[in-house]
Write an enzyme that holds these catalytic residues in place. Structure first.
Site, PDB file in Angstrom:
ATOM      1  N   PRO A 246       0.971  -1.489   0.344  1.00 60.13           N
ATOM      2  CA  PRO A 246      -0.417   0.463   0.334  1.00 60.13           C
ATOM      3  C   PRO A 246       0.919   0.786   0.041  1.00 60.13           C
ATOM      4  O   PRO A 246       1.255   2.119   0.801  1.00 60.13           O
ATOM      5  CB  PRO A 246      -0.724   0.001   1.046  1.00 60.13           C
ATOM      6  CG  PRO A 246      -0.242  -1.053   2.321  1.00 60.13           C
ATOM      7  CD  PRO A 246       0.831  -2.163   1.161  1.00 60.13           C
ATOM      8  N   ASP A 424       5.771   2.669   1.972  1.00 60.73           N
ATOM      9  CA  ASP A 424       5.062   0.831   2.332  1.00 60.73           C
ATOM     10  C   ASP A 424       4.472   1.557   3.753  1.00 60.73           C
ATOM     11  O   ASP A 424       5.144   1.121   4.612  1.00 60.73           O
ATOM     12  CB  ASP A 424       5.828   0.139   2.297  1.00 60.73           C
ATOM     13  CG  ASP A 424       4.889  -1.687   2.697  1.00 60.73           C
ATOM     14  OD1 ASP A 424       3.620  -1.603   2.640  1.00 60.73           O
ATOM     15  OD2 ASP A 424       5.412  -2.826   1.910  1.00 60.73           O
ATOM     16  N   HIS A 425       3.252   1.502   3.268  1.00 58.39           N
ATOM     17  CA  HIS A 425       1.896   2.286   4.880  1.00 58.39           C
ATOM     18  C   HIS A 425       1.828   0.981   5.961  1.00 58.39           C
ATOM     19  O   HIS A 425       1.808   0.730   6.968  1.00 58.39           O
ATOM     20  CB  HIS A 425       0.881   2.836   4.809  1.00 58.39           C
ATOM     21  CG  HIS A 425       0.338   3.686   5.061  1.00 58.39           C
ATOM     22  ND1 HIS A 425       1.044   3.330   7.018  1.00 58.39           N
ATOM     23  CD2 HIS A 425      -0.655   4.633   4.826  1.00 58.39           C
ATOM     24  CE1 HIS A 425       0.234   4.791   6.979  1.00 58.39           C
ATOM     25  NE2 HIS A 425      -0.362   5.743   6.083  1.00 58.39           N
ATOM     26  N   ARG A 426       2.068  -0.514   5.579  1.00 57.63           N
ATOM     27  CA  ARG A 426       2.004  -1.356   5.906  1.00 57.63           C
ATOM     28  C   ARG A 426       3.719  -1.104   7.422  1.00 57.63           C
ATOM     29  O   ARG A 426       2.935  -1.495   8.298  1.00 57.63           O
ATOM     30  CB  ARG A 426       2.299  -2.935   5.045  1.00 57.63           C
ATOM     31  CG  ARG A 426       1.084  -3.015   4.641  1.00 57.63           C
ATOM     32  CD  ARG A 426       1.628  -4.833   3.761  1.00 57.63           C
ATOM     33  NE  ARG A 426       2.927  -4.287   3.091  1.00 57.63           N
ATOM     34  CZ  ARG A 426       3.256  -5.067   2.972  1.00 57.63           C
ATOM     35  NH1 ARG A 426       2.560  -6.578   2.400  1.00 57.63           N
ATOM     36  NH2 ARG A 426       4.192  -4.931   1.514  1.00 57.63           N
TER      37      ARG A 426
END
Length: 454
Positions: A246, A424-426
């Site tokens: 994401p 990467d928003h994770r």
């Protein structure tokens, strides 16, 4: 007594399944030695030179330049001094004898010879089933090239455009094939590539240019370009990254007037006398410093048998996106965090030059941890870069240009650029990503801030 052995296209690492034959360094009738470079191939990663695994006389080139073949397919046949126990396929050059550790038994499939320096991932390659013959295997006759001339062994080198016998301009084999497929006469093209060589863009431009007189049935309204090599790899990697991680992208416009002044002063120092110093050097140092302060930006999401985990890497293999004739590739400066500023400058120079000349090896293009892409060289202000697979962040740098800016309370013309950080928003939340981007920006607005971290 001699026997004919065939050298099969090896897997040079990374589980590659095919490669394109770019350039042969030998011809039928040439004497070859063990480890002599005989051919250059283009994989999805890089141009790779293959050494010959045995000594003898070349009897045939089984694949033509420009052709793509699967791993395990014979590409050259060589007459060698027979020892009475070979099967003629060249595999025994890399396989232990029956009484040695790792020997091949009737129940154990042979592994193809691999390029020295690269391993093969067991079971990573898929090969097309080969037709079985009722009789003994015979060497495949080589295609007869027009007016063949023996090619003397040369020092290993990566693709250079070669002049052909009829006096055509310099052009790489894939470019010549493309011109032939499109019906474009190379003799009519003025090359714009290195040493006046004809490039793919030159061929496309010539194909699209109007002709002086209409030629029936030769007008081409569409062009279909096979997706292979680097382009195929880029498409798969970018699609996988875009639909797996994401993405979040943040932007920051900054005044880099002091950075540009620092670059000018560095160029005058003896330590940088023989090194090209550009703003990229200080951008890279700023990012490395920000990573040292915030290690989580150098982490990666990993799905394992026991569940998902975040792997924080305490080393930086810095990727630098480089535009080449083969497409966009991202070679890495390994352990960049350990380099001094002069050494980092040399490493960046060597990395970019190697990439642009097509000499990057598969090892140069793997195991990155974070990447910089300089879109400013194309006159672009900003963008939303896609994260390189296996990483969690990528920093894009826009063009540096004169702009009106409020400096020390007054309006002035300053050197300004825009940074954009995709992450990467994770792994990286908004607060952490914003902090890293602001940190890099602060150091580029005032390079002395980099010295405050030790």
């Amino acid at each position: 007594m001699t026997e004919t052995k065939q050298f099969k296209l090896p897997d040079v690492g990374e589980g590659l399944t095919e490669a394109e034959i770019v350039k042969w360094h030998v011809a039928p009738g040439d004497q070859v030695e063990v480890n002599q470079t005989i051919v250059e191939i283009e994989t999805a990663k890089a141009i790779v030179e293959l050494p010959c695994p045995f000594e003898g006389v070349v009897t045939g080139l089984l694949v033509t330049e420009g052709e793509t073949v699967d791993v395990g397919v014979p590409i050259i046949s060589v007459d060698v001094a027979g020892d009475g126990d070979g099967d003629g396929d060249g595999a025994e050059a890399q396989v232990p004898k029956a009484d040695e550790p790792g020997a091949v038994t009737p129940d154990t499939p042979k592994r193809e010879p691999v390029l020295v320096g690269y391993g093969v991932l067991p079971g990573a390659t898929k090969r097309r089933p080969r037709k079985q013959s009722n009789g003994a295997a015979e060497p495949v006759p080589a295609p007869e090239p027009p007016a063949p001339e023996p090619v003397a062994p040369v020092t290993p080198a990566v693709v250079r455009p070669q002049a052909v016998d009829n006096g055509l301009p310099l052009a790489k084999p894939p470019v010549r094939k493309m011109a032939k497929d499109l019906g474009v006469d190379l003799a009519t093209i003025a090359g714009t590539g290195p040493q006046g060589s004809v490039t793919r863009d030159d061929v496309r431009a010539a194909q699209a240019a109007p002709v002086s007189a209409p030629v029936p049935a030769q007008g081409v309204r569409e062009e279909r370009i096979p997706v292979k090599g680097v382009r195929k790899s880029i498409a798969a990697a970018m699609s996988g990254s875009a639909f797996t991680a994401p993405h979040v992208t943040e932007f920051l416009q900054i005044d880099v007037t002091r950075t540009m002044e620092a670059v000018r002063r560095l160029r005058e120092l003896p330590d940088f006398a023989e090194v090209k110093v550009s703003p990229l050097l200080l951008i890279a140092r700023a990012l490395l410093t920000a990573v040292a302060r915030t290690p989580m930006v150098n982490a990666v999401w990993a799905d394992g048998p026991s569940g998902a985990e975040i792997v924080v890497k305490h080393y930086v293999n810095l990727g630098i996106a480089a535009a080449t004739e083969r497409g966009l590739i991202v070679p890495k400066v390994k352990d960049a965090q350990a380099l001094s500023l002069p050494d980092l400058a040399r490493a960046l120079n060597a990395l970019v030059e190697t990439a642009r000349t097509g000499k990057s090896t598969p090892a140069d293009l793997t195991d990155g941890t974070i990447t910089i892409t300089n879109i400013g060289v194309f006159g672009i202000d900003t963008g939303t870069p896609i994260i390189t697979p296996g990483e969690s962040a990528i920093l894009a740098v826009g063009q540096i240009r004169d702009m009106p800016w409020v400096h020390e309370g007054e309006l002035a013309i300053r050197k300004v650029t825009t940074l954009s950080l995709s992450f990467d928003h994770r792994v990286i939340d908004g607060e952490l990503g914003s902090r890293v981007l602001r940190d890099v920006g602060d150091m580029l607005e005032d390079p002395l801030r980099m010295l405050a971290w030790s």
